[in-house]
Design a protein around this motif. Structure first.
Motif, PDB file in Angstrom:
ATOM      1  N   LYS A   1      -7.883   8.638   6.048  1.00 24.15           N
ATOM      2  CA  LYS A   1      -8.932   9.777   5.931  1.00 24.15           C
ATOM      3  C   LYS A   1     -10.495   9.401   5.798  1.00 24.15           C
ATOM      4  CE  LYS A   1      -9.448  14.318   3.436  1.00 24.15           C
ATOM      5  NZ  LYS A   1      -9.165  14.925   2.250  1.00 24.15           N
ATOM      6  N   SER A   2     -10.882   8.294   5.152  1.00 26.50           N
ATOM      7  CA  SER A   2     -12.123   7.909   4.878  1.00 26.50           C
ATOM      8  C   SER A   2     -12.492   7.087   6.239  1.00 26.50           C
ATOM      9  CB  SER A   2     -12.180   6.559   3.713  1.00 26.50           C
ATOM     10  OG  SER A   2     -11.449   5.558   4.372  1.00 26.50           O
ATOM     11  N   LEU A   3     -11.785   6.815   7.117  1.00 26.40           N
ATOM     12  CA  LEU A   3     -12.401   6.213   8.392  1.00 26.40           C
ATOM     13  C   LEU A   3     -13.236   7.270   9.019  1.00 26.40           C
ATOM     14  CD1 LEU A   3      -9.241   4.592   9.931  1.00 26.40           C
ATOM     15  CD2 LEU A   3     -11.148   3.648   8.862  1.00 26.40           C
ATOM     16  N   ASP A   4     -13.013   8.686   8.945  1.00 30.47           N
ATOM     17  CA  ASP A   4     -13.973   9.651   9.502  1.00 30.47           C
ATOM     18  C   ASP A   4     -15.139   9.421   9.135  1.00 30.47           C
ATOM     19  OD1 ASP A   4     -12.027  10.548  11.064  1.00 30.47           O
ATOM     20  OD2 ASP A   4     -11.387  12.304   9.635  1.00 30.47           O
ATOM     21  N   GLU A   5     -15.628   8.908   7.949  1.00 25.41           N
ATOM     22  CA  GLU A   5     -16.809   8.785   7.433  1.00 25.41           C
ATOM     23  C   GLU A   5     -17.534   7.338   7.505  1.00 25.41           C
ATOM     24  OE1 GLU A   5     -18.621  11.362   6.021  1.00 25.41           O
ATOM     25  OE2 GLU A   5     -16.949  12.649   6.489  1.00 25.41           O
ATOM     26  N   ASP A   6     -16.698   6.707   8.076  1.00 25.76           N
ATOM     27  CA  ASP A   6     -17.234   5.050   8.449  1.00 25.76           C
ATOM     28  C   ASP A   6     -17.735   4.868   9.590  1.00 25.76           C
ATOM     29  OD1 ASP A   6     -17.401   2.541   8.870  1.00 25.76           O
ATOM     30  OD2 ASP A   6     -15.432   1.963   8.241  1.00 25.76           O
TER      31      ASP A   6
ATOM     32  N   MET B   1       0.972  -1.138  -0.017  1.00 26.85           N
ATOM     33  CA  MET B   1      -0.108   0.031  -0.044  1.00 26.85           C
ATOM     34  C   MET B   1       0.905   1.339  -0.069  1.00 26.85           C
ATOM     35  SD  MET B   1      -2.787   1.052   3.030  1.00 26.85           S
ATOM     36  CE  MET B   1      -3.927  -0.237   2.657  1.00 26.85           C
ATOM     37  N   ASN B   2       0.733   1.961  -0.889  1.00 25.52           N
ATOM     38  CA  ASN B   2       1.489   3.363  -0.929  1.00 25.52           C
ATOM     39  C   ASN B   2       1.120   4.172  -0.240  1.00 25.52           C
ATOM     40  OD1 ASN B   2      -0.281   4.944  -2.511  1.00 25.52           O
ATOM     41  ND2 ASN B   2       0.227   4.276  -4.210  1.00 25.52           N
ATOM     42  N   THR B   3       1.814   5.430   0.128  1.00 24.29           N
ATOM     43  CA  THR B   3       1.575   6.407   0.822  1.00 24.29           C
ATOM     44  C   THR B   3       0.206   7.102   0.701  1.00 24.29           C
ATOM     45  OG1 THR B   3       4.115   6.488   1.541  1.00 24.29           O
ATOM     46  CG2 THR B   3       2.548   8.469   2.440  1.00 24.29           C
ATOM     47  N   GLU B   4       0.016   7.617  -0.339  1.00 22.96           N
ATOM     48  CA  GLU B   4      -1.124   8.130  -0.638  1.00 22.96           C
ATOM     49  C   GLU B   4      -2.533   7.261  -0.625  1.00 22.96           C
ATOM     50  OE1 GLU B   4      -3.837  11.209  -1.862  1.00 22.96           O
ATOM     51  OE2 GLU B   4      -1.602  11.336  -1.224  1.00 22.96           O
ATOM     52  N   HIS B   5      -2.329   6.122  -1.028  1.00 26.89           N
ATOM     53  CA  HIS B   5      -3.642   5.114  -0.714  1.00 26.89           C
ATOM     54  C   HIS B   5      -3.711   4.868   0.544  1.00 26.89           C
ATOM     55  CE1 HIS B   5      -6.275   1.997  -1.916  1.00 26.89           C
ATOM     56  NE2 HIS B   5      -5.664   1.177  -1.179  1.00 26.89           N
ATOM     57  N   PHE B   6      -2.761   4.780   1.484  1.00 31.60           N
ATOM     58  CA  PHE B   6      -2.763   4.658   2.863  1.00 31.60           C
ATOM     59  C   PHE B   6      -3.554   5.950   3.475  1.00 31.60           C
ATOM     60  CE2 PHE B   6      -1.338   5.257   7.355  1.00 31.60           C
ATOM     61  CZ  PHE B   6      -1.892   4.271   7.882  1.00 31.60           C
ATOM     62  N   TYR B   7      -3.218   7.036   3.055  1.00 31.58           N
ATOM     63  CA  TYR B   7      -3.535   8.289   3.596  1.00 31.58           C
ATOM     64  C   TYR B   7      -5.182   8.378   3.280  1.00 31.58           C
ATOM     65  CZ  TYR B   7      -4.668  13.251   3.954  1.00 31.58           C
ATOM     66  OH  TYR B   7      -5.140  14.654   4.352  1.00 31.58           O
ATOM     67  N   GLN B   8      -5.436   8.145   2.051  1.00 38.23           N
ATOM     68  CA  GLN B   8      -6.689   7.987   1.650  1.00 38.23           C
ATOM     69  C   GLN B   8      -7.821   7.270   2.443  1.00 38.23           C
ATOM     70  OE1 GLN B   8      -8.365  10.635  -0.255  1.00 38.23           O
ATOM     71  NE2 GLN B   8      -6.322  11.202  -0.564  1.00 38.23           N
ATOM     72  N   TRP B   9      -7.345   5.954   2.715  1.00 38.34           N
ATOM     73  CA  TRP B   9      -7.941   5.001   3.451  1.00 38.34           C
ATOM     74  C   TRP B   9      -8.267   5.426   4.818  1.00 38.34           C
ATOM     75  CZ3 TRP B   9      -5.759   2.571   7.841  1.00 38.34           C
ATOM     76  CH2 TRP B   9      -6.829   1.635   8.428  1.00 38.34           C
TER      77      TRP B   9
END
Length: 129
Positions: free
Chosen positions: A11-16, A1-9
């Motif tokens: 960040k998405s936790l705030d909407e889960d 998992m690259n850094t940007e993909h990890f960051y997006q994942w």
């Protein structure tokens, strides 16, 4: 998992909703445990106060139980706290501020006589009124 993909994942936790529910349970458990420590209480003391078992308190403090508002209120009061529930717009930035005890007039005097505090309050509280 690259850094940007990890960051997006991340960040998405705030909407889960499931992640947030687990986070709130842990946050509640931490708050209860802090007040227990402050008052020198152990799990048996708290269990006795709410007429429950130490095993239930262990479950609560580990975040492994679904709590009702009633049980959260009962636990909060038993450790000398108050439960606060607030619903805010997801796009708003907000934070809880615990003010010192009511009789700490020096803090309140300094806060309310401080021009920057008053400016902040006026700017941020006008939309609520």
């Amino acid at each position: 998992m690259n850094t940007e993909h990890f960051y997006q994942w991340y960040k998405s936790l705030d909407e889960d909703p499931e992640y947030l529910a687990e986070d709130f349970k842990i946050e509640f458990a931490i708050c209860v445990e802090k007040l227990m420590d402050k008052r020198g209480m152990n799990k048996s003391d708290l269990a006795r106060l709410i007429e429950s078992s130490p095993a239930y308190i262990t479950k609560v403090l580990s975040g492994n139980t679904n709590l009702t508002i009633e049980s959260m209120t009962k636990l909060s009061f038993a450790v000398g706290g108050k439960l606060h529930i607030n619903v805010a717009d997801r796009l708003d930035n907000f934070a809880w501020v615990n003010l010192p005890e009511k009789d700490d007039s020096s803090f309140r005097k300094n806060f309310f006589e401080n021009e920057s505090s008053l400016t902040w309050a006026k700017q941020n509280l006008e939309s609520v009124a």
